[in-house]
Design an enzyme around this catalytic site. Structure first.
Site, PDB file in Angstrom:
ATOM      1  N   ASP A 231       0.794  -1.298  -0.063  1.00 13.26           N
ATOM      2  CA  ASP A 231       0.060   0.005   0.067  1.00 13.26           C
ATOM      3  C   ASP A 231       0.827   1.388   0.104  1.00 13.26           C
ATOM      4  O   ASP A 231       1.947   1.123  -0.055  1.00 13.26           O
ATOM      5  CB  ASP A 231      -1.021  -0.008   1.179  1.00 13.26           C
ATOM      6  CG  ASP A 231      -2.317   0.279   0.658  1.00 13.26           C
ATOM      7  OD1 ASP A 231      -2.466   1.785   0.711  1.00 13.26           O
ATOM      8  OD2 ASP A 231      -3.241  -0.147   0.677  1.00 13.26           O
ATOM      9  N   HIS A 284      -3.830   4.316  -3.818  1.00 12.82           N
ATOM     10  CA  HIS A 284      -2.964   3.294  -2.662  1.00 12.82           C
ATOM     11  C   HIS A 284      -1.666   3.295  -3.411  1.00 12.82           C
ATOM     12  O   HIS A 284      -1.130   2.178  -3.070  1.00 12.82           O
ATOM     13  CB  HIS A 284      -3.804   2.428  -2.332  1.00 12.82           C
ATOM     14  CG  HIS A 284      -5.021   2.290  -1.465  1.00 12.82           C
ATOM     15  ND1 HIS A 284      -4.959   2.756  -0.190  1.00 12.82           N
ATOM     16  CD2 HIS A 284      -6.302   2.734  -1.826  1.00 12.82           C
ATOM     17  CE1 HIS A 284      -6.396   2.970   0.079  1.00 12.82           C
ATOM     18  NE2 HIS A 284      -6.966   2.887  -1.057  1.00 12.82           N
ATOM     19  N   GLU A 355     -10.977   3.778  -4.335  1.00 14.49           N
ATOM     20  CA  GLU A 355     -10.607   4.857  -3.597  1.00 14.49           C
ATOM     21  C   GLU A 355      -9.791   5.941  -4.152  1.00 14.49           C
ATOM     22  O   GLU A 355      -8.962   6.484  -3.787  1.00 14.49           O
ATOM     23  CB  GLU A 355     -10.179   4.669  -2.335  1.00 14.49           C
ATOM     24  CG  GLU A 355     -11.012   3.778  -1.267  1.00 14.49           C
ATOM     25  CD  GLU A 355     -10.739   4.017  -0.015  1.00 14.49           C
ATOM     26  OE1 GLU A 355     -11.548   4.314   0.867  1.00 14.49           O
ATOM     27  OE2 GLU A 355      -9.431   3.304   0.507  1.00 14.49           O
TER      28      GLU A 355
END
Ligand SMILES: *[C@@H]1O[C@H](CO)[C@@H](O)[C@H](O)[C@H]1NC(C)=O
Ligand SMILES: *[C@@H]1O[C@H](CO)[C@@H](O)[C@H](O)[C@H]1NC(C)=O
Ligand SMILES: *[C@@H]1O[C@H](CO)[C@@H](O)[C@H](O)[C@H]1NC(C)=O
Ligand SMILES: *[C@@H]1O[C@H](CO)[C@@H](O)[C@H](O)[C@H]1NC(C)=O
Length: 616
Positions: A231, A284, A355
């Protein structure tokens, strides 16, 4: 020394009941079909496997798995704390003023003493590979007066499930092994995709602990470890093409070399567990990537939250996303993907897609210029650009299936993607999103955060958080406590998802048959912001076992009624079994509750669950 709670000291009453009778152990997950006869228990001698004599490499794998199962039986000397016994219903006590609950003790039976010593196996297709949709069915039977334990299965992978069932059925009492019989089990999963997700980007998880999760998965007949490798915080994966990426591992010791990845894959395969890798892109992304070329990362040096939410560049620290318009990005992404696709053996590769934060791309010159060049362009066009550029090399073979978080087609910034070769993982919106995606023809893995997220309810972790400094219950938003004092305590997906919550999720409710056919399974994610080796197994187990049964044989009995109460004793016994097997599963209740079935029920009425509003 392992902590072995399953080596139980029999309580006085249980001792009387079990002196001369084996017990009908209910394995977890509950088989689709299990039929017990009444002849009584039979002794088990030194078991050996016959029938695994194919030339296929899978025959050796199955032989090894049997040896492991038999060794586990001998080492563990399992005896369940108690077995499920139905308690009387109200109807049996009309007008009662005191309500009894003690279940009846099982009847004693004479044990047959000529011991069983052969497990005879017949596998239809030895060569079937462990891939999405492989047939995992098996039949296990011990006939009345028979001299073998017979197992037939479609593939090697079904045989492995038969062994984990057998492991739970053989019990040890009075210094001997025995099994209740006759019994016939016809079993196969309802869903082909059954797993957990482990994040090794937020905190490092050792390979030993990953193997411990695989042990739990295989014992509960789950078949997928979704490995969220990296990540923004760290990049722990060795790459030969770009060795500099692991400069962003937490330390030189917190790196997965390719040898150790291959070892994990082999360990999983030996136990019927597929390892599906995830490299989260284009969101990410920061650590590792930036070591190759700073220019492929947008907003890596921005302040993530800015207190003012409209200026946020990430949903949590630290920020970073791959620059979608920079050509260099695709050169690097292709090489990283190609190398990892060569290491991992599963046809499914997870390429993230969740996201994407618009604010991050304000920091990218190529992207702001791209928008300025044509004022009609939207963020959907930007996400589409990413998809169109990456698909040609992501789809590197006809077998390839890409897995992505649902955001890529359903969030505010989404693309159009042909459903044919992708699997979407749904984590928002519960059944509304599942219906939406399956209606559009996408195959879906259910990971709804309201039900399955294993990290929820642990409080917020970001520091310098003034919300914790409220001394009175005045932190109200529209009159509702929103943080402490009855609020979410900083955990965005609070509360903690208990095993009962997980098991009760009817994730296909309201779907048409066609929509249902696109739900291929479920997976419980564990994000590791507040998890590492010290607590990972307690976080995952035994809650993931509730999911295991939900996707193996469902949460309802033959009459369509919720059987969560009946799962209680199974999952309590299974938790003991996990711990005895070296999987450090958390306790669910005081031990009293598992030694005394139903004593800790909230409702005496055994049908209470089916009387909740909306339940059938
Ligand atoms: C798996 O194989 C068994 C036995 O041949 C068969 O009954 C079953 O329908 C198959 N399952 C699936 C999902 O194809
Ligand atoms: C990004 O730019 C848009 C449009 O100029 C602006 O509304 C938004 O607040 C900016 N976000 C950040 C994080 O700077
Ligand atoms: C501008 O962007 C819109 C939306 O993507 C697109 O339809 C249009 O063709 C673009 N115009 C030019 C000149 O590139
Ligand atoms: C799915 O959700 C999207 C985004 O909210 C919406 O535009 C679309 O109409 C929905 N489609 C279906 C079939 O429900």
């Amino acid at each position: 020394m392992l902590y072995r709670p399953s080596l139980r000291l029999l309580s006085a009453t249980a001792l009387l009941a079990t002196l001369s009778s084996a017990v009908k152990v209910n394995p977890l997950p509950a088989p689709r079909e299990i039929t017990w006869g009444s002849a009584g228990p039979i002794a088990i001698g030194e078991l050996s496997l016959t029938g695994a004599d194919s030339d296929s490499a899978n025959a050796q794998l199955v032989t090894d798995a049997f040896a492991r199962s038999w060794k586990a039986i001998k080492d563990l000397k399992y005896y369940p704390q108690a077995t499920e016994a139905p308690i009387p219903t109200y109807a049996e006590f009309p007008g009662a003023t005191q309500i009894p609950w003690k279940p009846a003790a099982p009847a004693s039976k004479q044990k047959r003493t000529t011991p069983l010593s052969e497990v005879h196996l017949k596998v239809e297709d030895w060569d079937a590979d462990l891939q999405q949709g492989v047939n995992e069915s098996y039949v296990l039977s011990i006939g009345d007066g028979g001299h073998t334990i017979d197992i037939t299965s479609s593939t090697a992978w079904g045989a492995l499930h038969a062994f984990t069932t057998l492991q739970q059925l053989v019990i040890y009492e009075n210094n001997a092994f025995s099994i209740e019989q006759p019994v016939t089990i016809k079993d196969e999963p309802m869903y082909p995709f059954r797993g957990i997700m482990v994040d090794t980007g937020r905190n490092y998880i050792s390979t030993d602990k990953l193997k411990e999760q695989i042990d739990g998965l295989s014992l509960s007949k789950m078949n997928v470890l979704h490995w969220h490798l990296d990540d923004t915080q760290s990049w722990p994966v060795e790459l030969k093409t770009y060795p500099q990426m692991t400069k962003d591992a937490y330390s030189a010791r917190e790196v997965y070399t390719q040898d150790c990845i291959k070892d994990i894959i082999q360990y999983g395969r030996a136990r019927g567990v597929r390892i599906i890798p995830e490299v989260d892109m284009p969101g990410h992304a920061y650590s590792g990537w930036r070591q190759v070329d700073e220019s492929i990362i947008s907003c890596g040096d921005s302040w993530w939250s800015n207190d003012l939410w409209s200026y946020h560049t990430a949903v949590q620290p630290n920020p970073g996303q791959l620059d979608i318009i920079n050509d260099k990005t695709y050169e690097v992404v292709e090489k990283v993907y190609k190398e990892l696709a060569g290491v991992f053996t599963d046809h499914v590769f997870h390429v993230g897609g969740d996201e994407i934060q618009k604010g991050c791309y304000n920091f990218s010159e190529p992207i702001t210029k791209w928008f300025a060049d044509n004022s009609s362009r939207t963020y959907n066009d930007l996400v589409q650009y990413w998809v169109d550029k990456t698909w040609p090399f992501f789809m590197d073979s006809t077998d390839r299936k890409l897995m992505l978080w649902e955001d890529v087609v359903i969030s505010g910034e989404h693309a159009n993607i042909d459903p044919k070769n992708i699997i979407l993982q749904s984590w928002n919106g519960d059944v509304v999103n599942i219906k939406n995606l399956t209606n559009r023809g996408y195959d879906v893995v259910v990971s709804s955060s309201n039900w399955f997220y294993l990290d929820c309810g642990n409080g917020g972790y970001v520091s310098n958080d003034n919300r914790y400094n409220t001394q009175i219950n005045a932190n109200l938003e529209d009159g509702v406590p929103n943080f402490n004092y009855g609020g979410i305590g900083g955990s965005w997906c609070a509360p903690f998802k208990t095993w009962q919550r997980i098991y009760n999720y009817d994730f296909t409710e309201g779907l048409t048959d066609d929509e249902k056919s696109h739900v291929i399974g479920a997976s419980a994610p564990l994000w590791t912001e507040q998890v590492d080796d010290t607590i990972i197994s307690q976080k995952v187990w035994p809650r993931a076992a509730a999911l295991a049964e939900l996707v193996w044989s469902g949460n309802r009995n033959g009459e369509g009624k919720k059987r969560t109460t009946e799962l209680t004793q199974r999952i309590n016994n299974f938790r003991e079994y996990l711990v005895a097997s070296g999987v450090m599963a958390a306790p669910l209740m005081p031990k009293y509750c598992l030694q005394n079935p139903h004593s800790c029920d909230l409702n005496w009425d055994q049908d209470a669950l089916n009387k909740l509003p909306g339940a059938p």
